[in-house]
Write an enzyme that holds these catalytic residues in place. Structure first.
Site, PDB file in Angstrom:
ATOM      1  N   GLY A   1       0.836  -1.184   0.000  1.00 24.94           N
ATOM      2  CA  GLY A   1       0.000   0.000   0.000  1.00 24.94           C
ATOM      3  C   GLY A   1       0.877   1.242   0.000  1.00 24.94           C
ATOM      4  O   GLY A   1       2.001   1.215   0.513  1.00 24.94           O
ATOM      5  N   CYS A   2       0.387   2.335  -0.587  1.00 28.49           N
ATOM      6  CA  CYS A   2       1.211   3.544  -0.660  1.00 28.49           C
ATOM      7  C   CYS A   2       1.448   4.144   0.725  1.00 28.49           C
ATOM      8  O   CYS A   2       2.561   4.594   1.039  1.00 28.49           O
ATOM      9  CB  CYS A   2       0.597   4.570  -1.605  1.00 28.49           C
ATOM     10  SG  CYS A   2      -1.149   4.942  -1.303  1.00 28.49           S
ATOM     11  N   ASN A   3       0.424   4.140   1.585  1.00 31.25           N
ATOM     12  CA  ASN A   3       0.622   4.585   2.965  1.00 31.25           C
ATOM     13  C   ASN A   3       1.578   3.654   3.691  1.00 31.25           C
ATOM     14  O   ASN A   3       2.451   4.101   4.449  1.00 31.25           O
ATOM     15  CB  ASN A   3      -0.707   4.619   3.713  1.00 31.25           C
ATOM     16  CG  ASN A   3      -1.621   5.732   3.262  1.00 31.25           C
ATOM     17  OD1 ASN A   3      -1.180   6.849   3.038  1.00 31.25           O
ATOM     18  ND2 ASN A   3      -2.900   5.431   3.114  1.00 31.25           N
TER      19      ASN A   3
END
EC number: 1.2.1.38
Length: 342
Positions: free
Chosen positions: A148-150
């Site tokens: 995930g980007c986060n």
């Protein structure tokens, strides 16, 4: 050698970003593009900014012949990738950009995503795709699960610090500001311009954000004991970028030295001089992650700040970086473009 590439989910933001990056890659050729609702259209119709490229027409996925495809990117929505990837040829190399194969424990997947996993064979073979920390496994993998980007942003900040034991593992607060493209391209009322602009807000607060599953999995594995961070994401009225701030208990100089050593030879992760902090505007459109460390006014407390582009380093750029390793291509190929500025 030139490798033939397929992109499934080519009509979304991460699909468009993959096309943009691969267009200047010396060893990859896009042979097939898959989509659902936009099948039958040209890329120029869906993404006018890519109209200068000679690309195949978008097809339904079941219309694609994978016989001569060397690697497939799956940029499909969560819960869709499972059945699609399970039906692909078993020897086809795959980089998945969804959340469907990130969590190793099927029970964890059901906990965070609300449904049982339907492709357990593929889940068992998937390698977690945070390139800088799983490089050797990725090189020999058949299926790589992008982060995930986060989750990527938080891990670049914290993984070396947890491994080195230089921070208090029970006092980690992560505050992430996320651009709207991280929510995908589908129409949502809360993402309309009039609903989003001129303000920002916290979302998925407390224990509800799904990337907490990745944080729990990865940080606990590194520490050898359960680690649960406090994490709040905020949606900001920007198209691209994530800015993460970590509030930590530890010595700022030691934290900075640990991060500097950990990333000294990494081409895409830059640790700024002690006391400087990064900005999303300085990584926009690139595969770079910038990290800064600042001493807090309270003794033995520090701030770690990281910036990356959620569509590039947080997703499609990371996917291409992993594909390069899987195909034995120079890891940086197609990814050394400078950030867009201003």
């Amino acid at each position: 050698m030139t490798y033939s590439i397929a992109i499934l989910g080519a009509s979304g933001y991460t699909g468009a970003e993959l096309i943009r990056l691969i267009a200047v890659h010396s060893s990859l050729k896009i042979t097939a593009l898959g989509a659902f609702s936009k099948a039958g259209q040209s890329v120029a119709q869906v993404f006018p900014h890519l109209r200068h490229l000679d690309l195949p027409t978008l097809l339904q996925i079941d219309q694609i012949d994978f016989a001569n495809i060397d690697l497939c990117f799956c940029a499909l929505p969560h819960k869709t990738s499972q059945s699609v990837i399970a039906a692909l040829p078993p020897d086809l190399k795959v980089v998945d950009l969804s959340a469907d194969f990130r969590l190793r424990d099927p029970d964890d997947y059901e906990k965070w995503y609300g449904n049982k996993h339907s492709a357990l064979t593929q889940q068992a073979e998937a390698v977690y795709g945070l390139t800088e920390f799983y490089r050797d496994d990725i090189k020999t993998a058949r299926l790589v699960a992008g982060t995930g980007c986060n989750a990527a942003t938080g891990q670049y900040m914290l993984r070396p610090l947890i491994a080195a034991g230089v921070i208090d593992l029970d006092n980690i607060i992560l505050d992430l500001k996320c651009a709207v493209s991280g929510a995908g391209r589908s129409l949502k009322e809360n993402l309309l311009h009039a609903e989003l602009s001129e303000g920002y807000h916290a979302y998925a607060t407390g224990s509800t954000h799904r990337h907490l599953g990745e944080f729990d999995q990865e940080f606990s594995q590194i520490a050898g004991r359960p680690v649960q961070v406090q994490f709040t994401p905020h949606l900001i009225p920007a198209n691209r970028g994530i800015l993460g701030t970590g509030y930590l208990r530890g010595d700022a100089a030691q934290i900075h030295d640990t991060l500097s050593q950990a990333y000294a030879n990494e081409p895409f992760v830059d640790v700024l001089p002690l006391g400087q902090t990064p900005s999303t505007r300085h990584v926009r459109g690139s595969n770079f992650c910038h990290i800064g460390v600042v001493a807090d006014r309270q003794p033995d407390r520090a701030l770690v700040v990281a910036a990356l582009d959620n569509l590039t380093k947080g997703s499609s750029g990371q996917a291409l970086q992993n594909a390069n390793l899987m195909l034995n291509i120079e890891e940086t190929e197609g990814l050394m473009m400078a950030p867009l500025f201003p």
